[in-house]
Write an enzyme that holds these catalytic residues in place. Structure first.
Site: not given
Length: 111
Positions: A33, A36
Site C-alpha cells: 500500500c 500507507c
C-alpha cells in the site's frame, strides 16, 4: 509510557488492545500500500507525542483477517481508536496529521 509503535497480530489483539488500560490507536496497513507509506510518519509522530496517554499498534491486514473483518476494514490505511473494547473513532484512507491530532485530542482530553 512512550513505547513507539508496536506491531501486533490477530492473536495479540485482545491483550494489546481490548484489555489495555489506556486508549489504543490501531493502524491497519499493508506492505503493498503506497498511501500507507505516507501515513507511517504520522503514526510514529502520534506514538511519540501521545505516548504518555495512548498506545499505538499497527497490524498488517493480509495476515490478520480476523481483526480486519471484526473492525470492518475495507481499505488501507485505516485507523481505529479503541478504549476498553469501545470504538471511539474510525477512519479509512490517508488523513492529514492535523486531522489525526484533532481526533486524538477530542477523545483523549476526556480521559
Amino acid at each position: 509510557m512512550s513505547k513507539g509503535v508496536i506491531t501486533i497480530t490477530d492473536a495479540e489483539f485482545e491483550t494489546e488492545v481490548l484489555t489495555a488500560e489506556e486508549p489504543v490507536l490501531v493502524y491497519f496497513w499493508a506492505s503493498w500500500c503506497g498511501p500507507c507509506q505516507l501515513m507511517s510518519p504520522v503514526i510514529n509522530y502520534a506514538a511519540t507525542t501521545y505516548g504518555d496517554r495512548l498506545k499505538v499498534v499497527k497490524m498488517e491486514v493480509d495476515p490478520n483477517p480476523i481483526t480486519v473483518k471484526q473492525y470492518q476494514v475495507e481499505g488501507v490505511p485505516a485507523l481505529r481508536l479503541i478504549n476498553k473494547n469501545q470504538l471511539l473513532a474510525s477512519t479509512e484512507g490517508v488523513i492529514a496529521k492535523d486531522k489525526l491530532l484533532k481526533i486524538l485530542d477530542e477523545h483523549l482530553s476526556v480521559n
